[in-house]
Scaffold this active site. Structure first.
Site, PDB file in Angstrom:
ATOM      1  N   CYS A 180     -14.410   4.691   5.182  1.00  0.00           N
ATOM      2  CA  CYS A 180     -14.547   3.020   5.042  1.00  0.00           C
ATOM      3  C   CYS A 180     -13.293   2.235   5.027  1.00  0.00           C
ATOM      4  O   CYS A 180     -12.030   2.736   5.708  1.00  0.00           O
ATOM      5  CB  CYS A 180     -15.256   2.920   3.938  1.00  0.00           C
ATOM      6  SG  CYS A 180     -14.402   3.354   2.223  1.00  0.00           S
ATOM      7  N   ALA A 181     -13.337   1.154   4.518  1.00  0.00           N
ATOM      8  CA  ALA A 181     -11.844   0.360   4.651  1.00  0.00           C
ATOM      9  C   ALA A 181     -10.532   1.235   3.837  1.00  0.00           C
ATOM     10  O   ALA A 181      -9.461   0.938   4.040  1.00  0.00           O
ATOM     11  CB  ALA A 181     -12.036  -1.063   3.777  1.00  0.00           C
TER      12      ALA A 181
END
Length: 141
Positions: free
Chosen positions: A26-27
């Site tokens: 994810c980020a």
């Protein structure tokens, strides 16, 4: 920081190539689904260069690298581990299969009710002033 060295150093600490079922990101986190979670050395992973933390959550091992760095580590990790790139949703679905029945039910209920919480809150906020105005017309505080 040597991204390739960090990605390669992760492999033995996760139980080797044969223990990796899925790798996504994810980020800020590298999200890994493993075949056997007991083979993971989370303390040693936390000591690797660039790693800001490591924990287990919902059937996944999540290694925190931070924004920007996680993309580079993920790219090198899937090369080193020789696994296919997967999306966050695919990794979550694969990890859900490892949960016990009670955890699966909790996850299902969460997936149903969490998205409607903003609508419930908004309707409550909108009803508050209307209710107050009605009470004032009736002479109630």
């Amino acid at each position: 920081m040597n991204v390739t060295a960090t990605a390669q150093a992760l492999l033995p600490l996760l139980g080797g190539k044969d223990n990796i079922a899925s790798a996504a990101h994810c980020a800020t986190r590298l999200r890994l689904v493993l075949l056997d979670d007991s083979r993971v050395d989370t303390a040693a992973i936390g000591q690797l260069e660039g790693v800001k933390g490591c924990f287990r959550n919902a059937g996944q091992i999540q290694v925190i690298f931070g924004t920007g760095l996680v993309n580079k580590v993920h790219a090198e990790f899937i090369k080193a581990a020789d696994v296919n790139e997967s999306s966050k949703a695919e990794a979550a679905n694969l990890a859900a299969k490892k949960l016990n029945p009670l955890q699966r039910i909790a996850r299902l209920l969460s997936n149903i009710f969490v998205p409607i919480i903003p609508a419930i809150v908004a309707s409550g906020l909108l009803m508050g002033p209307a209710r107050h105005d009605e009470n004032l017309r009736l002479g109630q505080p």
